[in-house]
Design an enzyme around this catalytic site. Structure first.
Site, PDB file in Angstrom:
ATOM      1  CB  SER A 130      28.151  57.537  19.648  1.00 21.01           C
ATOM      2  OG  SER A 130      29.021  58.291  18.853  1.00 21.01           O
ATOM      3  CD  GLU A 132      33.605  60.607  18.222  1.00 25.72           C
ATOM      4  OE1 GLU A 132      34.523  60.593  19.044  1.00 25.72           O
ATOM      5  OE2 GLU A 132      33.746  61.015  17.061  1.00 25.72           O
ATOM      6  CE1 TYR A 154      28.943  61.470  23.655  1.00 27.98           C
ATOM      7  CE2 TYR A 154      30.169  60.631  21.766  1.00 27.98           C
ATOM      8  CZ  TYR A 154      28.958  60.921  22.379  1.00 27.98           C
ATOM      9  OH  TYR A 154      27.780  60.657  21.719  1.00 27.98           O
TER      10      TYR A 154
HETATM   11  P1  NAP Z   1      22.077  66.947  22.518  1.00 29.18           P
HETATM   12  O1  NAP Z   1      21.338  67.851  21.577  1.00 29.18           O
HETATM   13  O2  NAP Z   1      23.363  67.417  23.099  1.00 29.18           O
HETATM   14  O3  NAP Z   1      21.064  66.592  23.711  1.00 29.18           O
HETATM   15  C1  NAP Z   1      21.515  65.995  24.903  1.00 29.18           C
HETATM   16  C2  NAP Z   1      20.378  65.976  25.891  1.00 29.18           C
HETATM   17  O4  NAP Z   1      20.828  65.370  27.109  1.00 29.18           O
HETATM   18  C3  NAP Z   1      19.843  67.376  26.284  1.00 29.18           C
HETATM   19  O5  NAP Z   1      18.443  67.309  26.363  1.00 29.18           O
HETATM   20  C4  NAP Z   1      20.446  67.590  27.662  1.00 29.18           C
HETATM   21  O6  NAP Z   1      19.715  68.465  28.468  1.00 29.18           O
HETATM   22  C5  NAP Z   1      20.368  66.169  28.207  1.00 29.18           C
HETATM   23  N1  NAP Z   1      21.211  65.941  29.390  1.00 29.18           N
HETATM   24  C6  NAP Z   1      22.526  66.192  29.528  1.00 29.18           C
HETATM   25  N2  NAP Z   1      22.950  65.824  30.755  1.00 29.18           N
HETATM   26  C7  NAP Z   1      21.872  65.331  31.398  1.00 29.18           C
HETATM   27  C8  NAP Z   1      21.667  64.808  32.696  1.00 29.18           C
HETATM   28  N3  NAP Z   1      22.647  64.721  33.607  1.00 29.18           N
HETATM   29  N4  NAP Z   1      20.418  64.362  33.015  1.00 29.18           N
HETATM   30  C9  NAP Z   1      19.403  64.462  32.142  1.00 29.18           C
HETATM   31  N5  NAP Z   1      19.536  64.990  30.911  1.00 29.18           N
HETATM   32  C10 NAP Z   1      20.753  65.409  30.554  1.00 29.18           C
HETATM   33  O7  NAP Z   1      22.364  65.527  21.833  1.00 29.18           O
HETATM   34  P2  NAP Z   1      21.673  64.849  20.556  1.00 29.18           P
HETATM   35  O8  NAP Z   1      22.455  65.220  19.348  1.00 29.18           O
HETATM   36  O9  NAP Z   1      20.216  65.057  20.615  1.00 29.18           O
HETATM   37  O10 NAP Z   1      22.024  63.317  20.825  1.00 29.18           O
HETATM   38  C11 NAP Z   1      21.138  62.470  21.565  1.00 29.18           C
HETATM   39  C12 NAP Z   1      21.904  61.253  22.057  1.00 29.18           C
HETATM   40  O11 NAP Z   1      22.435  60.529  20.966  1.00 29.18           O
HETATM   41  C13 NAP Z   1      23.105  61.576  22.959  1.00 29.18           C
HETATM   42  O12 NAP Z   1      23.204  60.531  23.898  1.00 29.18           O
HETATM   43  C14 NAP Z   1      24.289  61.533  22.013  1.00 29.18           C
HETATM   44  O13 NAP Z   1      25.471  61.233  22.723  1.00 29.18           O
HETATM   45  C15 NAP Z   1      23.856  60.397  21.096  1.00 29.18           C
HETATM   46  N6  NAP Z   1      24.372  60.431  19.730  1.00 29.18           N
HETATM   47  C16 NAP Z   1      24.217  61.546  18.970  1.00 29.18           C
HETATM   48  C17 NAP Z   1      24.644  61.542  17.648  1.00 29.18           C
HETATM   49  C18 NAP Z   1      24.485  62.765  16.772  1.00 29.18           C
HETATM   50  O14 NAP Z   1      25.151  62.824  15.731  1.00 29.18           O
HETATM   51  N7  NAP Z   1      23.621  63.700  17.124  1.00 29.18           N
HETATM   52  C19 NAP Z   1      25.232  60.388  17.107  1.00 29.18           C
HETATM   53  C20 NAP Z   1      25.343  59.246  17.910  1.00 29.18           C
HETATM   54  C21 NAP Z   1      24.892  59.269  19.223  1.00 29.18           C
HETATM   55  P3  NAP Z   1      19.953  70.079  28.459  1.00 29.18           P
HETATM   56  O15 NAP Z   1      19.076  70.605  27.361  1.00 29.18           O
HETATM   57  O16 NAP Z   1      19.531  70.478  29.821  1.00 29.18           O
HETATM   58  O17 NAP Z   1      21.415  70.294  28.186  1.00 29.18           O
HETATM   59  O1  G4F Z   2      30.568  68.076  14.866  1.00 26.49           O
HETATM   60  P1  G4F Z   2      31.549  67.446  15.768  1.00 26.49           P
HETATM   61  O2  G4F Z   2      31.869  68.143  17.037  1.00 26.49           O
HETATM   62  O3  G4F Z   2      31.014  65.962  16.011  1.00 26.49           O
HETATM   63  P2  G4F Z   2      31.716  64.614  16.513  1.00 26.49           P
HETATM   64  O4  G4F Z   2      32.921  64.878  17.330  1.00 26.49           O
HETATM   65  O5  G4F Z   2      31.874  63.725  15.333  1.00 26.49           O
HETATM   66  O6  G4F Z   2      30.609  64.034  17.509  1.00 26.49           O
HETATM   67  C1  G4F Z   2      29.223  64.035  17.161  1.00 26.49           C
HETATM   68  O7  G4F Z   2      28.917  62.852  16.482  1.00 26.49           O
HETATM   69  C2  G4F Z   2      29.048  61.654  17.274  1.00 26.49           C
HETATM   70  C3  G4F Z   2      28.689  60.466  16.366  1.00 26.49           C
HETATM   71  O8  G4F Z   2      29.844  60.023  15.709  1.00 26.49           O
HETATM   72  C4  G4F Z   2      28.127  61.752  18.461  1.00 26.49           C
HETATM   73  F1  G4F Z   2      28.191  60.624  19.193  1.00 26.49           F
HETATM   74  C5  G4F Z   2      28.509  62.957  19.306  1.00 26.49           C
HETATM   75  O9  G4F Z   2      27.600  63.085  20.388  1.00 26.49           O
HETATM   76  C6  G4F Z   2      28.409  64.202  18.442  1.00 26.49           C
HETATM   77  O10 G4F Z   2      27.048  64.388  18.101  1.00 26.49           O
HETATM   78  O11 G4F Z   2      32.938  67.229  14.990  1.00 26.49           O
HETATM   79  C7  G4F Z   2      33.001  66.551  13.749  1.00 26.49           C
HETATM   80  C8  G4F Z   2      34.408  66.689  13.162  1.00 26.49           C
HETATM   81  C9  G4F Z   2      35.542  66.324  14.130  1.00 26.49           C
HETATM   82  O12 G4F Z   2      36.483  65.530  13.468  1.00 26.49           O
HETATM   83  C10 G4F Z   2      36.164  67.663  14.495  1.00 26.49           C
HETATM   84  O13 G4F Z   2      37.564  67.609  14.794  1.00 26.49           O
HETATM   85  O14 G4F Z   2      34.613  68.057  12.814  1.00 26.49           O
HETATM   86  C11 G4F Z   2      35.919  68.435  13.219  1.00 26.49           C
HETATM   87  N1  G4F Z   2      35.964  69.889  13.415  1.00 26.49           N
HETATM   88  C12 G4F Z   2      36.764  70.744  12.701  1.00 26.49           C
HETATM   89  N2  G4F Z   2      36.608  71.986  13.158  1.00 26.49           N
HETATM   90  C13 G4F Z   2      35.291  70.594  14.333  1.00 26.49           C
HETATM   91  C14 G4F Z   2      35.696  71.928  14.168  1.00 26.49           C
HETATM   92  N3  G4F Z   2      34.361  70.227  15.254  1.00 26.49           N
HETATM   93  C15 G4F Z   2      33.834  71.209  16.034  1.00 26.49           C
HETATM   94  N4  G4F Z   2      32.895  70.868  16.946  1.00 26.49           N
HETATM   95  N5  G4F Z   2      34.219  72.521  15.922  1.00 26.49           N
HETATM   96  C16 G4F Z   2      35.153  72.931  15.011  1.00 26.49           C
HETATM   97  O15 G4F Z   2      35.484  74.109  14.917  1.00 26.49           O
END
Ligand code: NAP
Ligand code: G4F
Length: 329
Positions: A130, A132, A154
Site C-alpha cells: 500500500s 500508506e 496499518y
Molecule cells: P477490503 O474490501 O477491506 O477487503 C479485505 C478482505 O480481507 C475481505 O475479504 C475480508 O474478509 C478479508 N479478511 C480480513 N481479515 C481476514 C482474515 N483474518 N483472514 C482472511 N480474510 C480476511 O479491502 P480491499 O480494498 O479489497 O483491499 C485489498 C487489499 O489491498 C488489502 O490487503 C488492502 O490492505 C490492500 N490495499 C488496498 C488499497 C485500496 O485503496 N483499496 C490500496 C492499497 C492496498 P471479510 O469480508 O470477512 O471482512
Molecule cells: O478513505 P480512507 O479511509 O483511506 P486511506 O486511509 O487512505 O486508506 C486506504 O488507502 C490505502 C492506500 O493508500 C489502503 F492501503 C488502505 O487499505 C485503504 O484502502 O481515508 C482517506 C483520507 C484520509 O486522509 C482521511 O483522514 O480521507 C481522510 N478523511 C477525512 N474524513 C476521512 C474522513 N477518511 C475516512 N475514512 N472517513 C472520514 O470521515
C-alpha cells in the site's frame, strides 16, 4: 484421434469477499482461470460483492490467522498464482486493534509465504502492499525507491508484509512480488472509506434520507483511481517474466474537499451546505498527501488507468443513486 486437454490455470485469491477480490475474480474468470476464493468463517455470509459470479468460483474457508488452514489450501490446490488481498484494511481500526492488524496484515503474509515455500514453491505470489507505507512522504511523487515512513499501525504492518515478500524472493528464490498500490475505489468500496462515505452520504442527502455528512480532514490529498483498473496491474505483475515490485497509481492528487465538491455538484448541491468537520474522524497521525510516480509499471508492463477522477466520482454517485432508488443524472 488425439485428445487435447487444456488445463486451466489455478489462482487462489485471499480476501475474495472484499472490493479488490471481487474485481480480480471477474478478471481472472474472463482470462479462463479456475478461481479459488478464500474466505474466513463468519456468522453471516458476506457474498454481496461476488454474488453474480459465486457459482463460477470455488469458495473455501481459511483465515490468515491460521497456519494450518493455509497449508491445507496450498497443498490441496497447488495454485499457479496466489493473490494475497486479505487484510485488516481500514486505517482508523488499526489504532483500535493494533495487535490484530499486525497478526493479519503483517504476519498473515509470512504464514502464506511459509505455506508456499514448504508445499508449492513454484506458485507465484502477489502481496497487496500500500501507498500508506510512504506515510509522511520523503519525496513527491512516490516511486519504488522512495523510503517508507508509515503513520499508522496499518502502514507499519504493510511495511512488514512488503519486506517479508522481498525477503522470501531473495532467500528462497520464490516468484513473490509486492504491488504498491495507491488508493483505488469503486461502487463496491466499503462505506467507511472516505470516497464511498461521500458518494453514499451525498446521495442520501439528495434523496432526503439525511441532512448532513460528518467528515474528518478535508485537506488530505490522495491519488484515487478505479479498482477495476488496478486488479489488471496485479495480474500483469504475476505474469511478468521476472518478479519485480511496482508502484501503481494515476499520478493525480485530489483533496477530500475536491471529492466532496464534485460529488455534491454532480447532484446539483453545494457541499458547503451539508459537510461538517467532526473531530471524531481526525486521525492521531495523518498522511497528508500521496501521489504516485508509476512510470515504471507503465513502461515495463504497459499498465495505464482507464477511469479518471471525474469518471470515478460520477460512477460512484450513479451507483449509489441506483442502489437507493433515485434517478441517475
Ligand atoms: P477490503 O474490501 O477491506 O477487503 C479485505 C478482505 O480481507 C475481505 O475479504 C475480508 O474478509 C478479508 N479478511 C480480513 N481479515 C481476514 C482474515 N483474518 N483472514 C482472511 N480474510 C480476511 O479491502 P480491499 O480494498 O479489497 O483491499 C485489498 C487489499 O489491498 C488489502 O490487503 C488492502 O490492505 C490492500 N490495499 C488496498 C488499497 C485500496 O485503496 N483499496 C490500496 C492499497 C492496498 P471479510 O469480508 O470477512 O471482512
Ligand atoms: O478513505 P480512507 O479511509 O483511506 P486511506 O486511509 O487512505 O486508506 C486506504 O488507502 C490505502 C492506500 O493508500 C489502503 F492501503 C488502505 O487499505 C485503504 O484502502 O481515508 C482517506 C483520507 C484520509 O486522509 C482521511 O483522514 O480521507 C481522510 N478523511 C477525512 N474524513 C476521512 C474522513 N477518511 C475516512 N475514512 N472517513 C472520514 O470521515
Amino acid at each position: 484421434m488425439i485428445q487435447c486437454r487444456v488445463t486451466k490455470k489455478k489462482a487462489l485469491v485471499t480476501g475474495i469477499t472484499g472490493q479488490d477480490g471481487s474485481y480480480l475474480a471477474e478478471l481472472l474468470l474472463t482470462k479462463g482461470y479456475r478461481v479459488i476464493g478464500m474466505m474466513r468463517r463468519s456468522s453471516v455470509v458476506t457474498f454481496e460483492r461476488i454474488q453474480h459470479i459465486q457459482d463460477q468460483i470455488d469458495i473455501i474457508q481459511g483465515d490468515l490467522h491460521d497456519q494450518s488452514s493455509l497449508m491445507d489450501l496450498i497443498e490441496k490446490y497447488k495454485p499457479d498464482e496466489v493473490y494475497n488481498l486479505a487484510a485488516q484494511s481500514f486505517v482508523p481500526t488499526s489504532w483500535n486493534q493494533p495487535v490484530l492488524t499486525g497478526e493479519v496484515t503483517a504476519l498473515g503474509v509470512t504464514r502464506m509465504l511459509e505455506a508456499i515455500r514448504l508445499l508449492s514453491p513454484q506458485t507465484r505470489f502477489y502481496q497487496a502492499s500500500s501507498s500508506e507505507m510512504f506515510g509522511k512522504v520523503r519525496e513527491v511523487p512516490q516511486r519504488e525507491t522512495t523510503p517508507f515512513y508509515p503513520r499508522s499501525p496499518y502502514g507499519v504492518a504493510k511495511v512488514y508484509g512488503h519486506w517479508i515478500t522481498v525477503n522470501y524472493r531473495e532467500s528462497y528464490n520464490l516468484f513473490a512480488v509486492s504491488g504498491i498500490l495507491f488508493n483505488h475505489e469503486s461502487p463496491r468500496r466499503g462505506t467507511e472509506f472516505v470516497t464511498r462515505k461521500i458518494s453514499y452520504g451525498a446521495v442520501r442527502i439528495k434523496l432526503g434520507l439525511a441532512k448532513e455528512l460528518r467528515l474528518g480532514n478535508l485537506d488530505a490529498r490522495r491519488d484515487w483511481g478505479f479498482a477495476g483498473d488496478y486488479v489488471e496491474a496485479m495480474w500483469q505483475m504475476l505474469n511478468n517474466e521476472t518478479p519485480e515490485d511496482f508502484v501503481v497509481g494515476t499520478g493525480e492528487p485530489h483533496s477530500v474537499r475536491e471529492f466532496c465538491d464534485q460529488a455534491f455538484a454532480y447532484l446539483d448541491m453545494d457541499y458547503h451546505d451539508y459537510v461538517i468537520q467532526d473531530q471524531r474522524f481526525i486521525r492521531p497521525a495523518e498522511v497528508d498527501m500521496l501521489v504516485a510516480d508509476s512510470s515504471r509499471v507503465r513502461k515495463t508492463l504497459g499498465w495505464a488507468p482507464r477511469i479518471d477522477f471525474t469518471g470515478l466520482v460520477e460512477m460512484m454517485v450513479d451507483a449509489d443513486l441506483k442502489r437507493l432508488g433515485g434517478e441517475v443524472t
